[in-house]
Design a protein around this motif. Sequence first.
Motif, PDB file in Angstrom:
ATOM      1  N   PHE A 291     -24.756 -30.437  -1.896  1.00 16.34           N
ATOM      2  CA  PHE A 291     -26.003 -31.044  -2.111  1.00 16.34           C
ATOM      3  C   PHE A 291     -26.532 -31.276  -3.395  1.00 16.34           C
ATOM      4  CE2 PHE A 291     -30.644 -30.360  -2.196  1.00 16.34           C
ATOM      5  CZ  PHE A 291     -31.276 -31.493  -1.949  1.00 16.34           C
ATOM      6  N   TRP A 292     -26.390 -30.165  -4.120  1.00 15.73           N
ATOM      7  CA  TRP A 292     -27.083 -30.255  -5.576  1.00 15.73           C
ATOM      8  C   TRP A 292     -26.167 -31.065  -6.313  1.00 15.73           C
ATOM      9  CZ3 TRP A 292     -31.711 -29.256  -6.065  1.00 15.73           C
ATOM     10  CH2 TRP A 292     -32.351 -28.215  -5.452  1.00 15.73           C
TER      11      TRP A 292
ATOM     12  N   ARG B 155     -29.265 -33.982   3.588  1.00 18.47           N
ATOM     13  CA  ARG B 155     -29.287 -32.714   3.751  1.00 18.47           C
ATOM     14  C   ARG B 155     -30.326 -32.213   4.724  1.00 18.47           C
ATOM     15  NH1 ARG B 155     -32.831 -28.424   0.413  1.00 18.47           N
ATOM     16  NH2 ARG B 155     -34.257 -29.650   1.465  1.00 18.47           N
TER      17      ARG B 155
ATOM     18  N   ILE C 120     -36.053 -29.170  -6.369  1.00 23.03           N
ATOM     19  CA  ILE C 120     -35.955 -30.550  -6.183  1.00 23.03           C
ATOM     20  C   ILE C 120     -36.924 -31.199  -7.053  1.00 23.03           C
ATOM     21  CG2 ILE C 120     -36.300 -32.574  -4.498  1.00 23.03           C
ATOM     22  CD1 ILE C 120     -35.149 -30.266  -2.445  1.00 23.03           C
TER      23      ILE C 120
ATOM     24  N   ARG D  22     -29.414 -32.765   8.495  1.00 20.23           N
ATOM     25  CA  ARG D  22     -28.085 -31.701   8.743  1.00 20.23           C
ATOM     26  C   ARG D  22     -28.982 -30.605   9.147  1.00 20.23           C
ATOM     27  NH1 ARG D  22     -23.707 -31.125   4.500  1.00 20.23           N
ATOM     28  NH2 ARG D  22     -22.807 -33.053   5.519  1.00 20.23           N
ATOM     29  N   LEU D  23     -29.814 -30.132   8.293  1.00 18.12           N
ATOM     30  CA  LEU D  23     -30.853 -28.812   8.459  1.00 18.12           C
ATOM     31  C   LEU D  23     -31.416 -28.862   9.951  1.00 18.12           C
ATOM     32  CD1 LEU D  23     -32.230 -27.993   5.000  1.00 18.12           C
ATOM     33  CD2 LEU D  23     -30.789 -26.809   6.393  1.00 18.12           C
TER      34      LEU D  23
ATOM     35  N   ALA E 240     -28.839 -38.000  -0.500  1.00 16.64           N
ATOM     36  CA  ALA E 240     -28.630 -36.743  -0.291  1.00 16.64           C
ATOM     37  C   ALA E 240     -29.565 -35.716   0.150  1.00 16.64           C
ATOM     38  CB  ALA E 240     -28.000 -36.020  -1.846  1.00 16.64           C
ATOM     39  N   LEU E 241     -30.691 -36.122  -0.048  1.00 14.88           N
ATOM     40  CA  LEU E 241     -31.774 -35.191   0.497  1.00 14.88           C
ATOM     41  C   LEU E 241     -32.063 -35.544   1.850  1.00 14.88           C
ATOM     42  CD1 LEU E 241     -34.011 -33.154  -0.436  1.00 14.88           C
ATOM     43  CD2 LEU E 241     -35.409 -35.114  -0.919  1.00 14.88           C
TER      44      LEU E 241
ATOM     45  N   ILE F   1     -34.549 -36.705  -8.936  1.00 14.74           N
ATOM     46  CA  ILE F   1     -35.322 -37.511  -7.768  1.00 14.74           C
ATOM     47  C   ILE F   1     -36.764 -37.460  -8.031  1.00 14.74           C
ATOM     48  CG2 ILE F   1     -35.346 -37.673  -5.374  1.00 14.74           C
ATOM     49  CD1 ILE F   1     -33.451 -35.489  -4.973  1.00 14.74           C
TER      50      ILE F   1
END
Lengths: 218, 192
Positions: free
Chosen positions: B73-74, A7, A80, A10-11, A3-4, A85
């Motif tokens: 995301f979260w 992300r 985070i 995407r960023l 997921a990170l 994680i």
Amino acid sequence: MIALLLRDLRLATRAGGGFGLGLVFFLIVVVLVPFGVGPETAILSKIASGILWVAALLAALLSLDRIFALDFEDGALTLIATAPIPLEAMGLAKATAHWLTTGLPLTIAAPILGVLLQLPNSGYSIVALTLLLGTPALSMIGTFGAALTVGIRRGGLLLSLLVLPLYIPTLIFGAEAARRGTAGLDATTPLLMLAGITAGCIALLPFATAAVLRINLR
Amino acid sequence: MPVLSNVSFDVEAGLALILRGPNGIGKTTLLRTLAGLQEPVAGTCDFPADQAAYASHADGIKTALTVRENLAFWADVYGNTVPDAIWDWFDLADLRDRFAGTLSAGQKRRVGLARLGVINRKVLFLDEPTVSLDGFSVKLFSNFIRDQHLANGGIAVIATHIDLGLDEATTLDLTPFAAADFGPSDSDEAFL
């Protein structure tokens, strides 16, 4: 962790994400070198592989301070860090995202830009191969450096000073393998050394990154 | 260097604890210690660590992502999906496809608080959750804490300066627990 990674990718590709930054810098350096050195084929083809390596290294360096600084400023890094994680996985995800957005595009662009530097025919595949093997180490080391300087405002200068010496072994073996391969010599030894550096970085640096993040987020 | 000493409290499931005290007393330090971001100088915290979540006054909302992407995301990180009701709880239905960078400070804050509804953790440590919220949004937030979180057996430790209107909440004023400044001497040990 996935997921990170997604992300971050995407960023990076959104507006202001800095995806093209390293690539454009790489392009500029490679285009300018023939103007600076002169158009003689003999000189250019001799230095081409080295120029490609140095330019790729500097391009990778350029985007390092974005790895953690943006997440630190808006508080995402703390959130985070308290999320389920492990920080080690976070370091690895960040480095992977950095490699996918700088190292991999540089590796793909290098043989294409080699044309501008009169890279001999024998050099295209070896330059791409050495960059493919070496740039993951640059991203891992850079992520570690970025973790060391997280929280320092305008820490870019300190980050470059810290990271550049750590980049030198990768540069030496990467550029040497590329030079030997281009000249038609046996490049096995520097290639193995380069692969060893990268493997070692991937194995060890996530733990170092997590350790310094823990201290810096305290 | 200790900031607070002799702080001790129990919070039962379904209840909230409001931390009060003047600026700089150590509310954030206490919450960060509880969240595991720093080690306590002495003492222990006992709660299921895999059920805890922390929210600071910075929300970690990414301006280049849409509201929906931010929450997704979260949800992903915590292994959940975004519940549909979240858009009503925080009045975000009209904002979900806007880029977070185009939101006002209060709207962004609401997205940051909606994260708490997405991650679905039982023990929440919230540091000034209502900064830059208007009265209506504060009400949305306290309704969420009461009806969705506490009613389902959750616990919340909230540092705030305003009245959230949570009847079930006990209040802990940290002022009496400020660690006396003993200077650099090592006699500190005896008082911890």
